[in-house]
Design a protein around this motif. Sequence first.
Motif, PDB file in Angstrom:
ATOM      1  N   PHE A  26       0.831  -1.209   0.000  1.00  0.00           N
ATOM      2  CA  PHE A  26       0.000   0.000   0.000  1.00  0.00           C
ATOM      3  C   PHE A  26       0.867   1.261   0.000  1.00  0.00           C
ATOM      4  O   PHE A  26       0.545   2.234  -0.677  1.00  0.00           O
ATOM      5  N   ALA A  27       1.971   1.228   0.736  1.00  0.00           N
ATOM      6  CA  ALA A  27       2.821   2.420   0.851  1.00  0.00           C
ATOM      7  C   ALA A  27       3.489   2.798  -0.465  1.00  0.00           C
ATOM      8  O   ALA A  27       3.643   3.981  -0.761  1.00  0.00           O
ATOM      9  N   HIS A  28       3.897   1.788  -1.265  1.00  0.00           N
ATOM     10  CA  HIS A  28       4.582   2.174  -2.503  1.00  0.00           C
ATOM     11  C   HIS A  28       3.671   2.135  -3.737  1.00  0.00           C
ATOM     12  O   HIS A  28       4.140   2.359  -4.848  1.00  0.00           O
ATOM     13  N   MET A  29       2.393   1.955  -3.528  1.00  0.00           N
ATOM     14  CA  MET A  29       1.438   1.964  -4.638  1.00  0.00           C
ATOM     15  C   MET A  29       1.472   3.268  -5.448  1.00  0.00           C
ATOM     16  O   MET A  29       1.329   3.235  -6.678  1.00  0.00           O
ATOM     17  N   PRO A  30       1.685   4.442  -4.839  1.00  0.00           N
ATOM     18  CA  PRO A  30       1.755   5.671  -5.642  1.00  0.00           C
ATOM     19  C   PRO A  30       2.911   5.685  -6.646  1.00  0.00           C
ATOM     20  O   PRO A  30       2.937   6.540  -7.534  1.00  0.00           O
ATOM     21  N   LEU A  31       3.840   4.745  -6.534  1.00  0.00           N
ATOM     22  CA  LEU A  31       4.963   4.683  -7.467  1.00  0.00           C
ATOM     23  C   LEU A  31       4.640   3.833  -8.701  1.00  0.00           C
ATOM     24  O   LEU A  31       5.494   3.641  -9.564  1.00  0.00           O
ATOM     25  N   ALA A  41     -11.003   0.049  -5.680  1.00  0.00           N
ATOM     26  CA  ALA A  41     -11.115  -1.409  -5.596  1.00  0.00           C
ATOM     27  C   ALA A  41      -9.963  -2.102  -6.323  1.00  0.00           C
ATOM     28  O   ALA A  41      -9.426  -3.110  -5.838  1.00  0.00           O
ATOM     29  N   GLU A  42      -9.569  -1.575  -7.477  1.00  0.00           N
ATOM     30  CA  GLU A  42      -8.439  -2.157  -8.220  1.00  0.00           C
ATOM     31  C   GLU A  42      -7.121  -2.013  -7.455  1.00  0.00           C
ATOM     32  O   GLU A  42      -6.290  -2.921  -7.447  1.00  0.00           O
ATOM     33  N   ILE A  43      -6.946  -0.889  -6.804  1.00  0.00           N
ATOM     34  CA  ILE A  43      -5.734  -0.651  -6.032  1.00  0.00           C
ATOM     35  C   ILE A  43      -5.670  -1.592  -4.833  1.00  0.00           C
ATOM     36  O   ILE A  43      -4.636  -2.204  -4.567  1.00  0.00           O
ATOM     37  N   VAL A  44      -6.785  -1.724  -4.129  1.00  0.00           N
ATOM     38  CA  VAL A  44      -6.829  -2.648  -2.980  1.00  0.00           C
ATOM     39  C   VAL A  44      -6.602  -4.074  -3.448  1.00  0.00           C
ATOM     40  O   VAL A  44      -5.820  -4.826  -2.840  1.00  0.00           O
ATOM     41  N   PHE A  45      -7.251  -4.476  -4.532  1.00  0.00           N
ATOM     42  CA  PHE A  45      -7.054  -5.826  -5.054  1.00  0.00           C
ATOM     43  C   PHE A  45      -5.596  -6.063  -5.415  1.00  0.00           C
ATOM     44  O   PHE A  45      -5.027  -7.103  -5.085  1.00  0.00           O
ATOM     45  N   ALA A  46      -4.978  -5.108  -6.084  1.00  0.00           N
ATOM     46  CA  ALA A  46      -3.577  -5.257  -6.494  1.00  0.00           C
ATOM     47  C   ALA A  46      -2.671  -5.398  -5.277  1.00  0.00           C
ATOM     48  O   ALA A  46      -1.778  -6.259  -5.255  1.00  0.00           O
ATOM     49  N   ALA A  47      -2.876  -4.588  -4.264  1.00  0.00           N
ATOM     50  CA  ALA A  47      -2.037  -4.655  -3.064  1.00  0.00           C
ATOM     51  C   ALA A  47      -2.197  -5.990  -2.340  1.00  0.00           C
ATOM     52  O   ALA A  47      -1.204  -6.604  -1.931  1.00  0.00           O
ATOM     53  N   VAL A  48      -3.435  -6.452  -2.210  1.00  0.00           N
ATOM     54  CA  VAL A  48      -3.676  -7.733  -1.535  1.00  0.00           C
ATOM     55  C   VAL A  48      -3.147  -8.887  -2.382  1.00  0.00           C
ATOM     56  O   VAL A  48      -2.517  -9.818  -1.868  1.00  0.00           O
TER      57      VAL A  48
END
Length: 156
Positions: A26-31, A41-48
């Motif tokens: 989650f922390a490096h998702m902005p990169l 929802a796509e971001i949460v799915f990708a992180a999990v």
Amino acid sequence: MPSDDWLSAIRRYLVVIALGNLGWEFAHMPLYTLWQTGTAAEIVFAAVHCTGGDILIATMSLMLALLIGGRPAWPREGFLPVAAMTVILGLGYTVFSEWLNIEIRRSWSYSDLMPTLPWLGTGLTPLAQWLVIPGLGFWLIQRSARRPCQNAEVRG
């Protein structure tokens, strides 16, 4: 020396791996470009989803390192070779996976904010992830292995 040291060590390691990687993803998702183009929802799915992959990579790296360099009394004996081999395997797979998924499959891409290694093109945060989180897990294992057994029978 308790016979379940290795089991407790693996459990501690995997808890650190699971929680640490979930937070890191989650922390490096902005990169990654998904941060700008994806839905919540796509971001949460990708992180999990990526955390699940991280757990599998970390588990397989540790198991392979234990099979190759582990000792029956691990982690009290032969700790460093197993820890080093685990981190090297995790880093190696990460470099391969980042290359495969960015350059070949184009499954994901870095944003302009992601610092990369010029000669590999691999992002620095995925590499740091495989140094920091396993490092923390192994530090916890070593710290626990050094403590005297609290259940030891006192003989007089």
